[in-house]
Design a protein around this motif. Sequence first.
Motif, PDB file in Angstrom:
ATOM      1  N   LEU C  96      29.747   1.416  16.396  1.00  0.00           N
ATOM      2  CA  LEU C  96      30.658   0.652  16.642  1.00  0.00           C
ATOM      3  C   LEU C  96      30.241  -0.757  16.511  1.00  0.00           C
ATOM      4  O   LEU C  96      31.351  -1.523  15.976  1.00  0.00           O
ATOM      5  CB  LEU C  96      31.326   1.042  17.867  1.00  0.00           C
ATOM      6  CG  LEU C  96      32.783   0.565  18.238  1.00  0.00           C
ATOM      7  CD1 LEU C  96      33.798   0.745  17.261  1.00  0.00           C
ATOM      8  CD2 LEU C  96      33.143   0.996  19.847  1.00  0.00           C
ATOM      9  N   LEU C  97      29.473  -0.867  17.054  1.00  0.00           N
ATOM     10  CA  LEU C  97      28.735  -2.488  16.973  1.00  0.00           C
ATOM     11  C   LEU C  97      28.679  -2.860  15.793  1.00  0.00           C
ATOM     12  O   LEU C  97      28.927  -3.887  15.415  1.00  0.00           O
ATOM     13  CB  LEU C  97      27.494  -2.677  17.986  1.00  0.00           C
ATOM     14  CG  LEU C  97      27.591  -2.633  19.276  1.00  0.00           C
ATOM     15  CD1 LEU C  97      26.254  -2.706  20.061  1.00  0.00           C
ATOM     16  CD2 LEU C  97      28.456  -3.888  19.781  1.00  0.00           C
ATOM     17  N   ARG C  98      28.142  -1.890  14.966  1.00  0.00           N
ATOM     18  CA  ARG C  98      28.058  -2.279  13.485  1.00  0.00           C
ATOM     19  C   ARG C  98      29.039  -2.749  12.744  1.00  0.00           C
ATOM     20  O   ARG C  98      29.121  -3.898  12.076  1.00  0.00           O
ATOM     21  CB  ARG C  98      27.189  -1.061  12.527  1.00  0.00           C
ATOM     22  CG  ARG C  98      26.677  -1.356  11.315  1.00  0.00           C
ATOM     23  CD  ARG C  98      26.486  -0.129  10.645  1.00  0.00           C
ATOM     24  NE  ARG C  98      25.193   0.682  10.761  1.00  0.00           N
ATOM     25  CZ  ARG C  98      24.118   0.359  10.670  1.00  0.00           C
ATOM     26  NH1 ARG C  98      23.856  -0.892   9.813  1.00  0.00           N
ATOM     27  NH2 ARG C  98      22.985   1.062  11.008  1.00  0.00           N
ATOM     28  N   ALA C  99      30.199  -1.996  13.313  1.00  0.00           N
ATOM     29  CA  ALA C  99      31.410  -2.319  12.418  1.00  0.00           C
ATOM     30  C   ALA C  99      31.981  -3.537  13.040  1.00  0.00           C
ATOM     31  O   ALA C  99      32.616  -4.592  12.411  1.00  0.00           O
ATOM     32  CB  ALA C  99      32.467  -1.191  12.651  1.00  0.00           C
ATOM     33  N   GLY C 100      31.983  -3.627  14.498  1.00  0.00           N
ATOM     34  CA  GLY C 100      32.474  -4.747  14.967  1.00  0.00           C
ATOM     35  C   GLY C 100      31.674  -6.118  14.824  1.00  0.00           C
ATOM     36  O   GLY C 100      32.501  -7.190  14.768  1.00  0.00           O
TER      37      GLY C 100
END
Lengths: 277, 253, 214
Positions: C96-100
């Motif tokens: 999720l952090l990668r996308a965020g």
Amino acid sequence: MHPEPQHSEPPRPEPPRPEPPRPEAQRPEAQHPEAQRPEAQRPEAQHPEAHEHGPDEVPHTHPEAGVDPHTPLGEGPRALRIGIGGPVGSGKTALVAALCRALGGELRLAVVTNDIYTTEDADFLLRNGVLPAERVRAVETGCCPHTAIRDDISANLDAVEDLEATLGPLDLVLVESGGDNLTATFSKGLIDQQIFVVDVAGGDKVPRKGGPGVTTADLLVINKTDLAPLVGADLSVMDRDAKARRHELPTVFLSLAEDRRATPVADWIRGLVAARV
Amino acid sequence: MRAEARVVAEADGRGGTRLAVLRGESPLLLRRTGPLVDGWVTVHLVGGAAGPLRGDELRLDIEVGPGARLEMLSVAASLALPGRPAPPSVLTVTASVATGGVLRWLPEPLIAAAGCDHVVVTRVDVADGGSLLWRDDLVCGRHEETSGAVLADTMIRYAGVTLYRHELAVGPGAPGWDGAAVLGGGRAVGTLVAVGADLPRPGIAGPDAAVMPLAGPGMLATAVGDDIRAVAAALGPLCRRSRPVPLLTPASG
Amino acid sequence: MSLATLLLLADGRLPSGGHAHSGGLEPQIAAGRVRDVDGLAGFLRGKLATSGLVSAAFAAAACRRTRQWVDLDGGLDARTPSPALRKASRAQGRALLRAGRAMWPIAPIARDPHQPIALGALAAAAGLTPAEAAVAAAHSMITGSASAAVRLLGLDPYAVHALLARLAPECDRIAAVAAERSGDPVDDLPAVGAPLLDIGAEHHATWEVRLFAS
């Protein structure tokens, strides 16, 4: 004992603090916006017309078919990543094993597999490919093999990063997709180059049918040529159709039963690795 | 009904344990049972009245001093009952275990009779170097009876850090409690938290049971079953003391 | 507040690894506890009331208290006894952090926080409120498993979405409770657990072949 209650805080987020510089691998790849991608790199918007599902699939959705939501990989001192896709049974795992055999001695190599992966498969690679178990990572795809390589590549990216973190610098990472159909392509956010594997037993019409895998893959491998006489496939027809579909992109014919080191594919990869240095 | 009980176990200086405080009132009656064996002292909870009933407020405090070894058992399952319309019955159990102290809390199950509304609040603090085995079994309803409402609210801290924080809600008012995420139609559930020395080995402990290493220094075993026997089969073997426990001989108290 | 931003965060097409997780459903299907839409309904109701509430409360808290991510992350560790579930949660937090990070500037945070912490961090970075973070968390908790049910059991996707529509008010209610409690001390935040999710995840992790990562 308890931390201070926070009731006095307003119900708004605190402002994010400024970010310190992050290592390259973690930095958002916004410096490669989609708009700057050369037109030729965009997957064709074939979906959903060219859509064929395997017999074992169940209904599912396709996020933004044909549009790669990921930005291309940034340049940097990291391994060349090659995606290997193709229909079920076309010989992807056998090709991976052959490439490990051919290249394992000269390149620092690791494999991410998206196929349903068992210790039996690991043993297969161990026995046939001279690839130790710690150099292979399996990624579960939740019954959506094409999602994991195209629309939501996060698990694959994590696997590649984890391999590089545990094994040290690598020259080459092979990402093998789960067996899928002719529409499956890899995201440019995941891999640098992709190989699409079809086999003559699937019928000599496959190159003519096209689909993003056949038309856009950086290398098309037509496997199991030794079976051509048995299934009545005309290799020259396949060659002609592939050229018509793929224009300048290369196609190689292969029989892994006869060439256990996949020589033309290994040579193509050697060229790519040499070009990077 | 309100009742309080308190146990304080201390090292007796001769390798054994003595009970500095052992005080209770109905329905929380406490009895020391059996002789001192291998430095352990055993105390039984003896149900002194039916219940808990709605509106009851019960409290049990346990303190295990440095080097003391205390085992807490109960003579029978406790049965949470509906009683008159009133707020939920609440049982609060607190325990502290000092460095070098050992507490084993292995009571008989709690049974949630139809219509009950019962809350169990458990707060345990184990000091660095203390050991704990904490078991709670719950049976959702008597034989062929729907379950009453039970909320078990548990917090176990080790060396000042929260190691295990868990609530389990069953019965009316707990959406989906009998669905496949929570108990899946199982009528019995048991948990065993082990902290400190002699942790059970992690792994699969039965078709619906597992022994799991916590993020901190401890282990949780959980089992779900059609009845309490299935839970006992999974968790019982993990509760054995390294030395045989003496036969229960309730002493007068 | 931006509704469009909230929809973006809650969209199942967000490339954050969710498609590879069944949210504990795959082992319960294998155990024979979920065979049809009714079984799925019981699973989702229980999940929403337990780990759904916990996730929503921690996502809201992480959105609201951006300087307490480490403590909140520890709070989720204490609420997640299953190592397989901790691993799955951290893998999803990382994804999720990668996308965020590609979408909003996110304050410095651990590499692989628990998923609700990452979700709260994204919500904060996107300028969303804790209540919106809670809705996104509760919503993703049931939609992920529902999508997995369609893929694993071949359930009628319309029947599954009808179920999700019926659960939507409960999802809102859970998120409201979560947001209301999001300022509480970490030890007092919701901690409702689901024993079969824990046990199932441990069994699932030992399988030779599984289609979902968790």
